[in-house]
Design a protein around this motif. Structure first.
Motif, mmCIF file in Angstrom:
data_model
loop_
_atom_site.group_PDB
_atom_site.id
_atom_site.type_symbol
_atom_site.label_atom_id
_atom_site.label_comp_id
_atom_site.label_asym_id
_atom_site.label_seq_id
_atom_site.Cartn_x
_atom_site.Cartn_y
_atom_site.Cartn_z
ATOM 1 N N ILE A 40 -3.297 -2.177 -1.154
ATOM 2 C CA ILE A 40 -4.545 -2.677 -0.556
ATOM 3 C C ILE A 40 -5.647 -1.626 -0.703
ATOM 4 O O ILE A 40 -6.786 -1.944 -1.073
ATOM 5 N N ASP A 41 -5.296 -0.364 -0.459
ATOM 6 C CA ASP A 41 -6.296 0.706 -0.558
ATOM 7 C C ASP A 41 -6.844 0.812 -1.990
ATOM 8 O O ASP A 41 -8.053 0.930 -2.191
ATOM 9 N N ALA A 42 -5.928 0.764 -2.973
ATOM 10 C CA ALA A 42 -6.354 0.873 -4.374
ATOM 11 C C ALA A 42 -7.236 -0.315 -4.749
ATOM 12 O O ALA A 42 -8.248 -0.174 -5.446
ATOM 13 N N GLN A 47 -12.535 -2.911 -5.772
ATOM 14 C CA GLN A 47 -13.541 -3.874 -5.286
ATOM 15 C C GLN A 47 -14.887 -3.194 -5.093
ATOM 16 O O GLN A 47 -15.927 -3.734 -5.451
ATOM 17 N N GLY A 48 -14.858 -1.991 -4.541
ATOM 18 C CA GLY A 48 -16.094 -1.247 -4.297
ATOM 19 C C GLY A 48 -16.794 -0.908 -5.608
ATOM 20 O O GLY A 48 -18.016 -1.073 -5.724
ATOM 21 N N GLU A 49 -15.999 -0.473 -6.599
ATOM 22 C CA GLU A 49 -16.582 -0.135 -7.909
ATOM 23 C C GLU A 49 -17.241 -1.356 -8.529
ATOM 24 O O GLU A 49 -18.388 -1.294 -8.989
ATOM 25 N N LEU A 50 -16.490 -2.468 -8.524
ATOM 26 C CA LEU A 50 -17.016 -3.686 -9.152
ATOM 27 C C LEU A 50 -18.266 -4.186 -8.435
ATOM 28 O O LEU A 50 -19.231 -4.588 -9.075
ATOM 29 N N ASP A 134 -5.679 -11.560 -4.753
ATOM 30 C CA ASP A 134 -4.593 -10.594 -4.551
ATOM 31 C C ASP A 134 -4.646 -10.013 -3.144
ATOM 32 O O ASP A 134 -3.632 -9.817 -2.488
ATOM 33 N N ARG A 135 -5.857 -9.727 -2.698
ATOM 34 C CA ARG A 135 -6.044 -9.120 -1.381
ATOM 35 C C ARG A 135 -5.529 -10.048 -0.286
ATOM 36 O O ARG A 135 -4.845 -9.618 0.640
ATOM 37 N N ALA A 136 -5.829 -11.324 -0.421
ATOM 38 C CA ALA A 136 -5.366 -12.288 0.589
ATOM 39 C C ALA A 136 -3.837 -12.313 0.627
ATOM 40 O O ALA A 136 -3.236 -12.333 1.712
ATOM 41 N N ALA A 137 -3.210 -12.274 -0.578
ATOM 42 C CA ALA A 137 -1.741 -12.290 -0.626
ATOM 43 C C ALA A 137 -1.168 -11.016 -0.002
ATOM 44 O O ALA A 137 -0.187 -11.072 0.746
#
Ligand SMILES: [Zn+2]
Length: 237
Positions: A40-42, A47-50, A134-137
């Motif tokens: 999740i952290d990675a 997400q932040g970069e994008l 992916d995050r939701a999963a």
């Protein structure tokens, strides 16, 4: 029951509590949860970069589109003068036509640039959408692990409470100095402070006691606290 036998019982309860504590800290779901949290952290980093890449491109796109609009307005104003009949000097007319030409060229290059930026947006938006899925999963997975851990921990805690309530009335029967001595041995010697003497061997270090030592122990008056001269633990005859 002899005090030292009670001490052995306390030792049994303490070992059971130690085993439960170990089980609590090594619940396998805890390392699964840590691994899920790492993912999740990675994912959040990506997400932040994008997001910031998208923001930069959208801002740049907005700037270019405003510039395109300004050029379009400028072309319209020149053309209205060009075809309005107010200007008749051919040199001036051809200069104006030349400016329109060059403005059109500039506008077309800006529009190409806008298209390039929009093409750069697409894969990033697609990747972001994938990451959100992916995050939701992963969130669901983490939640399931957390509730499994909570259930296992509460079962273990209930067992610890049972062991502790069995231990307390036993320990209450023992003199404080004996308990203090036992506790300090226990903390130095891997959790075992008192051991029984079995067939001439110490139940703590499992070494056979020398015959003369056994003789000394056997000869000690009942109730005397004797210790293993090899490991130092309290020996219960
Ligand atoms: Zn020993």
């Amino acid at each position: 029951m002899d005090l030292l036998e009670i001490l052995l019982e306390v030792q049994e309860r303490d070992l059971a509590i130690d085993r439960l504590a170990h089980r609590r800290s090594t619940i396998p779901e805890k390392s699964s949860l840590a691994a899920t949290q790492e993912r999740i952290d990675a994912l959040e980093v990506r997400q932040g970069e994008l997001s910031s890449e998208l923001e930069d491109r959208l801002r740049h796109q907005g700037e270019l589109e405003r510039e395109v609009d300004a050029i379009t307005a400028r072309i319209a104003s020149i053309e209205s003068r060009l075809y309005g009949g107010e200007v008749s000097a051919s040199r001036e007319l051809s200069a104006m036509a030349g400016e329109v030409e060059s403005l059109r060229g500039r506008r077309s290059r800006l529009e190409d640039h806008v298209v390039e930026l929009m093409e750069e947006l697409e894969p990033r938006e697609a990747e972001l959408a994938n990451l959100e899925r992916d995050r939701a999963a992963l969130d669901t997975e983490a939640e399931a692990l957390r509730s499994a851990i909570a259930e296992l921990e509460s079962n273990i805690d209930a067992e610890v409470a049972r062991e502790e309530s069995a231990r307390a009335p036993l320990a209450d029967q023992l003199p404080d100095d004996l308990v203090g001595r036992y506790e300090s041995l226990r903390s130095r010697l891997g959790g075992i402070g008192a051991a029984s003497l079995v067939n001439g061997s110490c139940g703590g270090c499992h070494l056979s006691l020398p015959a003369v030592e056994l003789e000394r122990i056997r000869g000690a008056p009942p109730g005397t606290v004797v210790t293993c001269d090899q490991c130092g633990r309290i020996l219960v005859r």
